[in-house]
Design an enzyme around this catalytic site. Structure first.
Site, short mmCIF file in Angstrom:
data_model
loop_
_atom_site.label_atom_id
_atom_site.label_comp_id
_atom_site.label_asym_id
_atom_site.label_seq_id
_atom_site.Cartn_x
_atom_site.Cartn_y
_atom_site.Cartn_z
N LYS A 173 47.75 76.20 72.71
CA LYS A 173 47.11 77.41 73.24
C LYS A 173 45.74 77.09 73.81
O LYS A 173 44.70 77.68 73.47
CB LYS A 173 47.04 78.51 72.17
CG LYS A 173 47.83 79.74 72.63
CD LYS A 173 47.90 80.87 71.71
CE LYS A 173 47.87 82.20 72.42
NZ LYS A 173 48.68 82.36 73.62
N1 PMP Z 1 54.47 80.66 74.43
C1 PMP Z 1 53.32 80.76 75.08
C2 PMP Z 1 53.01 79.76 76.14
C3 PMP Z 1 52.42 81.80 74.78
O1 PMP Z 1 51.27 81.91 75.44
C4 PMP Z 1 52.77 82.74 73.79
C5 PMP Z 1 51.85 83.88 73.47
N2 PMP Z 1 50.95 83.55 72.48
C6 PMP Z 1 53.98 82.58 73.11
C7 PMP Z 1 54.82 81.53 73.46
C8 PMP Z 1 54.39 83.50 72.01
O2 PMP Z 1 53.63 83.24 70.86
P1 PMP Z 1 53.31 84.38 69.80
O3 PMP Z 1 54.59 84.98 69.41
O4 PMP Z 1 52.66 83.65 68.67
O5 PMP Z 1 52.40 85.35 70.47
#
Ligand code: PMP
Length: 322
Positions: A173
């Site tokens: 992230k």
């Molecule tokens: N993949 C990416 C590249 C993202 O940016 C996100 C959003 N955070 C997700 C998957 C989904 O993650 P989460 O369910 O933890 O929000």
């Protein structure tokens, strides 16, 4: 316990009566949102050297409560990811959770919100080398649906490949990594699609531009392994848990070929922002009936109940603001 320092502006220290969010945390204190700014010289602004999270809060008018979903899990992931850029978060995870609740309270938010913590390289000098200067900011905004949830999406397989772990780790992230996401979603939308699915360099399905992907085949879920260049999503984890516990639907974790997308019984994207978004078409090929399938619909219903505090069994995932 994190101390919320008073802002020099006395108005900022009173709990505001207005509905719009007005305060953010930066440089170790709460300031009016319009003062939460960084210099153009900031390392993260120039080179994308920040680690962020996206967290949602759901307001229940019935219970007069704002529920923040899996708050601690988001900060735990953030703390792990910060190691990649050698950033130490300024507060403990407990204190970051308390700070988030306090800021939501100060902003008097009584609607669905999106919360963005961001830890970043704050040195103000030219040169890509990373050094010890870091800052942390936290802000929140009212937030509705990220993508349409009333119809199944039309998506394409992107011509852009998902970033490799040894280039820019997708699991991190990392702010700069989202150029990869931006290129993919912009291309998809320029070509008339709602979203993009990215393959990794091996040619296996990774994820959407900023969301994970779950495929349904013969009554079970199929997801790519964490080592296939994806973010280890909290929503995907939530959904695989509730699929097993509530629907007795198991999850198979394995690499997914592109053409398996076309023959899926159901397909959906999931993430904090997107929540659960059924996919109706991939590369102009219809998935199932081209609408949300039965397992997807059941997961959407249960997920919604959990987020709004209506399924007591999962209340340990919710942090109450009021
Ligand atoms: N993949 C990416 C590249 C993202 O940016 C996100 C959003 N955070 C997700 C998957 C989904 O993650 P989460 O369910 O933890 O929000």
């Amino acid at each position: 316990m994190v101390e919320i320092k008073a802002s020099p502006d006395p108005a900022a220290n009173a709990i505001p009566k207005v509905k719009a969010p007005q305060y953010a945390y930066i440089g170790g204190k709460v300031v009016p949102l319009e003062e939460a700014k960084v210099s153009v010289l900031t390392h993260a602004f120039n080179y994308g050297t920040g680690i962020f999270e996206g967290i949602r809060g759901y307001y229940s008018a019935e219970n007069h409560q704002l529920y923040i979903f899996r708050l601690r899990d988001h900060f735990e992931r953030m703390e792990q990811n910060c190691k990649l850029l050698k950033i130490r978060l300024p507060h403990s995870i407990d204190d970051l959770c308390r700070l988030t609740v306090r800021l939501a309270e100060m902003n008097q938010l009584r609607e669905n919100i999106y919360i963005r913590p961001l830890a970043y390289k704050s040195a103000q000098r030219i040169g890509v080398r990373m050094n010890e200067e870091n800052d942390f900011t936290l802000f929140m905004v009212p937030f509705g649906d990220y993508l349409s949830t009333d119809r199944a999406l039309r998506v394409c397989v992107s011509s852009w490949r998902r970033l490799q772990d040894n280039a820019i780790p997708a699991r991190g992230k990392i702010c700069g990594a989202y150029v990869n996401s931006a290129l993919a979603v912009a291309e998809a939308q320029d070509n008339g699609f709602d979203e993009a699915i990215l393959l990794n360099e091996d040619g296996h399905v990774a994820e959407g531009s900023a969301m994970n992907l779950i495929l349904v085949k013969r009554g079970h879920l199929v997801v790519p392994p964490k080592s296939d260049n994806i973010l280890d999503g909290i929503t995907r984890d939530t959904l695989t848990q509730i699929a097993r516990q509530e629907l007795e639907v198991e999850t198979e974790v394995r690499s997914i070929d592109r053409t398996e997308l076309y023959s899926a019984d159901e397909l959906f994207l999931c993430g904090t922002g997107v929540q659960i978004a059924p996919v109706g078409f991939v590369d102009h090929r219809r998935i199932g009936q081209g609408t949300s399938g039965p397992i997807t619909r059941q997961l959407m219903r249960i997920y919604d109940e959990i987020l709004h505090g209506r399924l007591g069994k999962y209340s340990y995932w919710l942090t109450h603001v009021y």
